[in-house]
Design an enzyme around this catalytic site. Sequence first.
Site, PDB file in Angstrom:
ATOM      1  N   HIS B 192       0.974  -1.143  -0.002  1.00  0.00           N
ATOM      2  CA  HIS B 192       0.026  -0.083  -0.106  1.00  0.00           C
ATOM      3  C   HIS B 192       0.833   1.220   0.176  1.00  0.00           C
ATOM      4  O   HIS B 192       1.491   1.585   1.048  1.00  0.00           O
ATOM      5  CB  HIS B 192      -0.891  -0.167   1.288  1.00  0.00           C
ATOM      6  CG  HIS B 192      -2.173  -0.812   1.017  1.00  0.00           C
ATOM      7  ND1 HIS B 192      -1.917  -2.185   0.747  1.00  0.00           N
ATOM      8  CD2 HIS B 192      -3.290  -0.662   1.075  1.00  0.00           C
ATOM      9  CE1 HIS B 192      -3.244  -2.720   0.864  1.00  0.00           C
ATOM     10  NE2 HIS B 192      -4.052  -1.800   0.902  1.00  0.00           N
ATOM     11  N   GLY B 233     -12.160   1.127   5.159  1.00  0.00           N
ATOM     12  CA  GLY B 233     -11.157   0.268   4.162  1.00  0.00           C
ATOM     13  C   GLY B 233     -10.470   1.277   3.480  1.00  0.00           C
ATOM     14  O   GLY B 233     -10.944   2.242   3.064  1.00  0.00           O
ATOM     15  N   HIS B 234      -9.525   0.610   2.622  1.00  0.00           N
ATOM     16  CA  HIS B 234      -8.519   1.396   1.777  1.00  0.00           C
ATOM     17  C   HIS B 234      -9.364   1.992   0.539  1.00  0.00           C
ATOM     18  O   HIS B 234     -10.020   1.268  -0.047  1.00  0.00           O
ATOM     19  CB  HIS B 234      -7.599   0.433   1.253  1.00  0.00           C
ATOM     20  CG  HIS B 234      -7.822  -0.720   0.829  1.00  0.00           C
ATOM     21  ND1 HIS B 234      -6.871  -1.615   0.448  1.00  0.00           N
ATOM     22  CD2 HIS B 234      -8.856  -1.424   0.696  1.00  0.00           C
ATOM     23  CE1 HIS B 234      -7.559  -2.557  -0.196  1.00  0.00           C
ATOM     24  NE2 HIS B 234      -8.629  -2.447   0.022  1.00  0.00           N
ATOM     25  N   ASN B 235      -8.919   3.000   0.121  1.00  0.00           N
ATOM     26  CA  ASN B 235      -9.234   3.661  -1.075  1.00  0.00           C
ATOM     27  C   ASN B 235     -10.644   4.277  -0.876  1.00  0.00           C
ATOM     28  O   ASN B 235     -11.166   4.518  -1.983  1.00  0.00           O
ATOM     29  CB  ASN B 235      -9.237   2.777  -2.399  1.00  0.00           C
ATOM     30  CG  ASN B 235      -7.878   2.500  -2.682  1.00  0.00           C
ATOM     31  OD1 ASN B 235      -7.122   1.534  -2.051  1.00  0.00           O
ATOM     32  ND2 ASN B 235      -7.326   3.035  -3.705  1.00  0.00           N
TER      33      ASN B 235
END
Lengths: 336, 336, 336
Positions: B192, B233-235
């Site tokens: 990441h 969560g990511h993004n």
Amino acid sequence: MILSELAKAVGGVLRGDGNLEIDRCASVRNAGTGAITYVDSKSRVPDLDACSASAVITGDGIKTNLSAIEADIPALAFAMALEILHPAGGKADGIHQTAVIDPSSKLGGECSIGPYVTIGGGCEIGDRVTIRASAVIGEGCRIGGGSVIFPRVVIYDGSIIGRNVILHAGAVIGADGFRFVEHGNERKKMPHIGIVRIGDDVEIGANSCVDRAVLDETVIGDGVKIDNLVQVGHNTVIGENSVIAGSCGISGSCRIGRNVVMGGQVGIADHIEIADGVVLAAKTGVTASIKKPGVYGGSFAQPIAEWRKSHVAYRKGSETLRRLSRLEQKGEKVEK
Amino acid sequence: MILSELAKAVGGVLRGDGNLEIDRCASVRNAGTGAITYVDSKSRVPDLDACSASAVITGDGIKTNLSAIEADIPALAFAMALEILHPAGGKADGIHQTAVIDPSSKLGGECSIGPYVTIGGGCEIGDRVTIRASAVIGEGCRIGGGSVIFPRVVIYDGSIIGRNVILHAGAVIGADGFRFVEHGNERKKMPHIGIVRIGDDVEIGANSCVDRAVLDETVIGDGVKIDNLVQVGHNTVIGENSVIAGSCGISGSCRIGRNVVMGGQVGIADHIEIADGVVLAAKTGVTASIKKPGVYGGSFAQPIAEWRKSHVAYRKGSETLRRLSRLEQKGEKVEK
Amino acid sequence: MILSELAKAVGGVLRGDGNLEIDRCASVRNAGTGAITYVDSKSRVPDLDACSASAVITGDGIKTNLSAIEADIPALAFAMALEILHPAGGKADGIHQTAVIDPSSKLGGECSIGPYVTIGGGCEIGDRVTIRASAVIGEGCRIGGGSVIFPRVVIYDGSIIGRNVILHAGAVIGADGFRFVEHGNERKKMPHIGIVRIGDDVEIGANSCVDRAVLDETVIGDGVKIDNLVQVGHNTVIGENSVIAGSCGISGSCRIGRNVVMGGQVGIADHIEIADGVVLAAKTGVTASIKKPGVYGGSFAQPIAEWRKSHVAYRKGSETLRRLSRLEQKGEKVEK
């Protein structure tokens, strides 16, 4: 320690050789000579055949080939044996030189304060309190005698913690509650000037959170046990000896009774009252107060027997639709 | 402060004695002389009979025997009164001697940096930022003016935090997201290299987590309020002024609109879009994008009125099966 | 690095100009000259028209105008490219002067120990281990080579951590499990003398918790990936390569198989067994063991196809009641 002494200490009845030396507790699988193990149901007795424990703690009427301590509540006797044979550290380590303690705070006797702990001004810490590494205690907090604060716990300003309380690593006591006032497109934060008050003999799990009140107090009653990753909202009061399993979320301004038991991941809306002795199955959603003791479950808490019936019907839903269609077709034929 | 001044300061209308001295806010139950309390519904007016507050903040058309400030949004006026009468610490404590701050980082004026804080290299910290004990700021982070970082918050490398942001104890900003690539029986970690960007006036609760993006940014928009123990969560991108209650889980790569409101324990699958202004009831599961504003609930989010009807039928499921059986039996008789 | 070298390094096939200089990975939206981006489906190829990346990693049979690396598993190739072009810090920073390390503990070579870390007595820390700021390692812990412990992780006494493990900020390993013995109106804490054992190549997310066993071990198998805010109860065993998404709660004494996959917010009751390869949809509740591999969902886990059918019927519940009433009315007419 010999088995007869241990039997006496845990309030059980000796069966077999009272002179056996017992030096530790162990599981049935890993017990060897010197170990006492634990079997509380007849169905597990055969497991003892391959077990080389010196003795076993068991219940009334459970017969084994090993020397045994029989107890009314075997798990209770085993918990006592664990305490006796595996005493928790407990030695006072004193105050680590790196602890930053405001001089206006008072510490009781025989405290252990770990490395990098910080304690704000005006705190009163009781006797035999243990505060482990990197925990942060705000200003004006009180912590009762015998309590254990694990590493990295954060206790915000003004919180009151009872005696013999255990707060596990990462627990956060006294953060601001979640209350904002909408006006136009914005939300104004409601300042929180209340506190958290935690009673005696409470245990709170790792990374759980108890928010401070807007005014007055969020209260965790004596003897309450809270598991890991639980959220308790502002102004909520939890009655004595209630038990709350992991990942539950209790919103603000709730009144939870005494001896309430919640399974994991239960969610409770704000301003809800729950009567003494209510049991909530895991994942229950509570959006209306529960006034009668009993066991409840479901997305909108209902008595468990009702919920089970509803769920049986739910699982048959597809078949129900087929049966209905068949009846409708027959009906049409009859009409013709 | 006298009541008439306070009325002016909170934008309310004075009813009664404007010369009363007011020195604090308090609950109806605990208010005494000098305190101003708060009642926002007629049903709670009788509670004031036994209350010895000097005055009360209340809504238009709610009559009480106490001197009062009437306000359009009483809760807003009370929040303002709390700010005025109970100002948050705010004094700059300076930089504690134990803070480890990389010399390549820049601090604004009037910052308070607590004991055992660590700040990595290349950070830019704005004016009047407070960073409390044992918080950890990674390398290359930016924190806007006026923000408050509570104890033990961890901000990973490269995170960007806006102005007047509040991060409560234990919040983790910028940990790696949960993305692994299956190949054979193994899973390879997706590195990441993105960041987290948090807007202005955001509040994030205790022990909540916002993961960094694989590439680009995870974004928390201006004015967003996130409660305790929430996972983002990511993004994922959360639009301005959205409100997310405790224990929600929002997966990766979601697009959450503006002014979205989520009750507790809501779960949202990955790559979901949610329109501006959507309200999700507590425990809602969202597995498909929601394109229209409205209130939704249920395991697979559906419009709330629909969901309530489905649930009524669910609770009658067992009776439904009995009615169906009765009809089938009659049908058989008819056929004979 | 030139594109042909990168293609070789990630095990892909070069399409186009192998001499292009590639110095970073970037998203389609933000890629410029020198960047390689990633598109794994034909539907996203049009997005590349406005993209100024130098090259793209893509799948077999996906044609683009850019020079490309084609790979069997494009995400895997992209993960490898990220590792190559954006190597994680990795440099050994040595031991920060503020770290408090008990002299009886052994550290391997090339370790990085951050500010305000505390490491208790009798620990064995492997080579190239990174322990970031303010993490707390108890007594008698073992941490295998190459592991990364992020800030503020707490590892309780006696825990065993494998090689190349990643523990994200705020994770708590080895707190006491949630077991109390009722007797009368009280609850006695069951002492926990077991440990947590974590295998190799495990990743555990921010603020997640793994409780220690009463006796013996709580086990997280090799290759297991656990997301943020997950609770794993005492004595539970999780098989190799299982994947557990955010906010799941796994109770005590469970046996979770290998390659099990759990969506977010799954809850599992205590003493449950789950077979290898089982997949649980988000929010699934598991109250009975699952012996057969397959995909399951629902409040009481059922095979996913069944659950979907039940849910379709659930949503039609209100209409079903109307149809049933209509049939009953017709039936009454017929009887007359």
